[in-house]
Scaffold this motif. Structure first.
Motif, PDB file in Angstrom:
ATOM      1  N   ILE A 350       0.856  -1.187   0.000  1.00  0.00           N
ATOM      2  CA  ILE A 350       0.000   0.000   0.000  1.00  0.00           C
ATOM      3  C   ILE A 350       0.894   1.238   0.000  1.00  0.00           C
ATOM      4  CG2 ILE A 350      -1.907  -1.141   1.210  1.00  0.00           C
ATOM      5  CD1 ILE A 350      -0.948   0.192   3.787  1.00  0.00           C
ATOM      6  N   TYR A 351       0.283   2.406  -0.224  1.00  0.00           N
ATOM      7  CA  TYR A 351       1.012   3.669  -0.140  1.00  0.00           C
ATOM      8  C   TYR A 351       0.855   4.262   1.256  1.00  0.00           C
ATOM      9  CZ  TYR A 351       1.652   3.684  -5.196  1.00  0.00           C
ATOM     10  OH  TYR A 351       2.018   3.367  -6.477  1.00  0.00           O
ATOM     11  N   GLU A 354      -2.522   5.212   3.239  1.00  0.00           N
ATOM     12  CA  GLU A 354      -3.603   4.256   3.041  1.00  0.00           C
ATOM     13  C   GLU A 354      -3.693   3.314   4.233  1.00  0.00           C
ATOM     14  OE1 GLU A 354      -3.507   4.006  -1.872  1.00  0.00           O
ATOM     15  OE2 GLU A 354      -2.673   2.371  -0.676  1.00  0.00           O
ATOM     16  N   SER A 355      -4.723   2.510   4.286  1.00  0.00           N
ATOM     17  CA  SER A 355      -4.905   1.550   5.374  1.00  0.00           C
ATOM     18  C   SER A 355      -5.033   0.152   4.793  1.00  0.00           C
ATOM     19  CB  SER A 355      -6.144   1.896   6.199  1.00  0.00           C
ATOM     20  OG  SER A 355      -7.306   1.808   5.398  1.00  0.00           O
ATOM     21  N   THR A 356      -4.795  -0.831   5.638  1.00  0.00           N
ATOM     22  CA  THR A 356      -4.943  -2.231   5.240  1.00  0.00           C
ATOM     23  C   THR A 356      -5.794  -2.958   6.266  1.00  0.00           C
ATOM     24  OG1 THR A 356      -3.742  -4.251   4.669  1.00  0.00           O
ATOM     25  CG2 THR A 356      -2.795  -2.902   6.397  1.00  0.00           C
ATOM     26  N   PRO A 429      -4.452   1.804   9.673  1.00  0.00           N
ATOM     27  CA  PRO A 429      -4.116   2.919   8.783  1.00  0.00           C
ATOM     28  C   PRO A 429      -2.634   3.265   8.924  1.00  0.00           C
ATOM     29  CG  PRO A 429      -5.194   3.747  10.739  1.00  0.00           C
ATOM     30  CD  PRO A 429      -5.145   2.244  10.894  1.00  0.00           C
ATOM     31  N   ASN A 432       0.711   9.579   6.776  1.00  0.00           N
ATOM     32  CA  ASN A 432       0.744  10.147   5.427  1.00  0.00           C
ATOM     33  C   ASN A 432       2.156  10.281   4.877  1.00  0.00           C
ATOM     34  OD1 ASN A 432      -2.077  10.468   5.218  1.00  0.00           O
ATOM     35  ND2 ASN A 432      -1.976  12.362   6.445  1.00  0.00           N
TER      36      ASN A 432
END
Length: 637
Positions: A350-351, A354-356, A429, A432
């Motif tokens: 992910i970037y 973002e959240s997983t 999450p 940033n």
């Protein structure tokens, strides 16, 4: 009387003069025929004479006999000379025979690892001539360490030589060489000895070889591996490695190396490893001494598979090579899991920002009910935004970075019957912006594993009342930042034209692009932008070796950047590019935005996550030129 008639009268046939005995000085012309013109045509043969007398037939035979005897004597003499020469060279040649030079190696064919063993190299010359320029070349297994001697010259790990010099006729010479062989039981090693020499009566060089095959039958040091014999996937297992010196010798600077099977994750050991989680160094191992190393870890694998642990003990020769004294192996059998645990995520990368979401599934694969289970997720990451973590029906411990579910909130944990399955969910999450303070701030991840604990789990080991899942890793993609800036005043690419811009007149601007990158190295980086119609590519850019490729038919510019290292623009210099364009405003652009760039995008390969990543950035128009007021004005009267 004519001369011819006189001659005929004097030498007519059967004349009485012919009957007379001629004086020794008179020439006999009776065999000479007369020519028609009265001159003699001499065709007769000259009378044979011996001394001053005529040679009789008996005398001629006698003379031939003498010549024959003389020739025989000469022939016999020649044969005698040839015989003497032949015998001489035969004797000289037989003074040296190659097979009369012998080399041998004597010593034990069975040895003990890491103990000195002596061998005798013997060279014998049975010839009648001496040998000169004699040397012995030794070649041996790389695990045979030769000991120092004054006459031994080492040429490498596997070769040495002995300079002998000369060996007299009928003489032998012996040299003792001592080796310390290394290797596990039943390993075969070798010792080769080749003698090179030159006989004193030859210019050629000869060589003879001797070979010795050696078997390492035992070692004074033994390794015993004692693992858990059976384990289920996800269980914690224990392994003991016992190093014992069975001899009266003392050993120094030993190294123990363990090779773990696929699916084994090292956790801790006692004593701690010297390096790499699988290497232990011992400064000294005394006579009859013993050292024990205990290793704990997690094993994963399919049921009925075998997990092989291997141990080697020896001396470190180089960073990449170890002389092995002894080795051993042990096998662990995988059995069906008592509990199956899986962590599932939508994407493995992910970037930042973002959240997983983790779906944690657990299933009772045993044949007994499991009561009062406790489910714990262990999280390890620097990029979790802890204040935003969401855990339905569970508790997030931000201090220890763990999530806990108990039966009070998850009914499946109260009683999980054989074959039943339960589910727990975690949403994590990320911040940033990842930290970019030094070169170690790169390749960020979220790592987690899950443990399920129940007193009903059928295992003889207390620690295996807890079943662990495999580790799940979610990687953070790198983020490239492209800062676009338009300037009229530029040192690298000076511009011309009216400011503010004027209808139907060209003004040039320099477009700067500063490229930054966050946490992972990028490769195959390409930046692409399109110019609106009316924008003129001036084919003037900086630096001049930049990979600028402009397509006039599509008004598309490609910048081939290549690679951008992690931290560029943060902990290392940013990449900077510039190019020049011309703007010729038209009447219909009055009051409208006069765009310079459209559709600025980049593509790249993230070398850490392996993903192909792309980025899009905002467009640029004339009103955004920073150093001048370039907005289009109407100068018509």
């Amino acid at each position: 009387m004519a001369l011819g008639d006189l001659l005929k009268k004097l030498y007519k046939k059967k004349d009485e003069l012919n009957e007379r005995e001629l004086d020794k000085d008179v020439y006999d012309a009776s065999g000479v025929e007369q020519a028609e013109d009265g001159f003699s045509n001499i065709e007769g043969e000259i009378l044979k004479t011996q001394g001053n007398r005529d040679i009789t037939e008996e005398q001629e035979v006698a003379q031939k006999s003498k010549l024959f005897v003389f020739g025989g004597i000469v022939l016999i003499v020649l044969l005698l000379i040839l015989g003497v020469v032949f015998v001489y060279f035969k004797i000289v040649g037989s003074a040296f025979l190659e097979e009369k030079v012998e080399i041998s190696i004597s010593g034990s064919s069975e040895v003990r690892s890491a103990e000195n063993t002596a061998y005798t190299i013997r060279v014998e010359n049975f010839n009648r001539v001496a040998l000169q320029n004699v040397k012995i070349s030794l070649n041996y297994s790389e695990t045979m360490v030769i000991q120092d001697k004054p006459y031994i010259q080492k040429e490498g790990f596997k070769s040495s030589k002995i300079v002998v010099g000369s060996i007299k006729a009928k003489e032998k010479k012996e040299y003792e060489v001592i080796f310390k062989p290394f290797g596990p039981r039943d390993r075969q090693v070798f010792l080769n000895a080749a003698v090179q020499y030159q006989p004193s009566n030859f210019n050629s060089e000869f060589e003879k070889l001797a070979q010795k095959s050696i078997v390492i039958k035992s070692s004074p040091i033994t390794i015993t591996l004692i693992p858990v014999k059976k384990a289920a996937s996800g269980e914690k297992v224990h392994l003991d490695a016992i190093v014992k010196n069975n001899s009266n010798l003392e050993f120094e600077d030993l190294e123990l190396k363990l090779d773990y099977p696929e699916g084994f994750s090292f956790e801790v050991s006692n004593p701690a490893p010297s390096r790499d989680k699988n290497i232990w160094r011992f400064e000294k191992l005394g006579s009859k001494a013993q050292i024990k190393v205990g290793i704990d870890g997690i094993i994963e694998g399919v049921p009925d598979s075998l997990k092989n642990f291997k141990a080697e003990l020896g001396e470190r020769r180089t960073d990449n090579e170890m002389l092995v004294f002894t080795e051993n192996e042990a096998v662990m059998k995988m059995i069906s899991s008592r509990v199956e645990i899986r962590q599932e995520v939508i994407s493995d990368s992910i970037y930042a920002g973002e959240s997983t979401t983790y779906n944690i599934k657990f299933k009772n694969t045993s044949d007994v009910p499991l009561r009062d289970l406790i489910l714990i997720q262990y999280i390890d990451s620097e990029v979790i935004k802890k204040e935003k973590v969401r855990v339905p029906l569970g508790h997030y411990d931000s201090k220890n970075n763990t999530v806990i579910w108990k039966a009070s909130q998850v009914p499946a944990l109260k009683l999980l019957m054989p074959g039943e399955e339960g589910l727990a969910i975690t949403n994590l999450p990320t911040i940033n912006e990842v930290p970019m303070n030094n070169e170690n701030d790169k390749n960020f991840t979220i790592n987690s594993y899950v443990e399920l604990e129940s007193l009903d789990i059928d295992s003889p080991l207390w620690q295996n009342k807890r079943i662990r899942s495999s580790q799940k890793q979610v990687s953070i993609n790198s983020k490239m930042i492209v800062e676009v800036e338009g300037l009229f005043h530029s040192e690298e690419l000076p511009n011309t034209g009216p400011i503010p811009t004027v209808i139907n007149e060209e003004t040039t601007f320099t477009i700067y692009m500063r490229i930054k990158n966050t946490s992972n190295d990028l490769k195959n980086v390409i930046l692409t932008t399109k110019f609106p119609s009316g924008i003129v590519w001036k084919n003037n850019y900086f630096p001049r070796d930049a990979g600028m490729d402009f397509n006039e038919r599509t008004n598309e510019l490609k910048l081939i950047i290549g690679s951008v290292e992690a931290g560029a623009g943060f902990i290392s210099p940013e990449k900077k590019y510039a190019f020049q364009v011309g703007v010729i405003p038209s009447e219909n652009q009055l009051g409208e935005r006069a765009y310079i760039l459209n559709d600025l995008t980049t593509t790249a390969i993230d070398t850490f996550t392996g993903n192909e990543v792309s980025y899009e950035f905002s467009v640029l128009d004339v009103s955004q030129i920073k150093d001048v007021e370039a907005k289009l004005i109407d100068t018509r009267q």
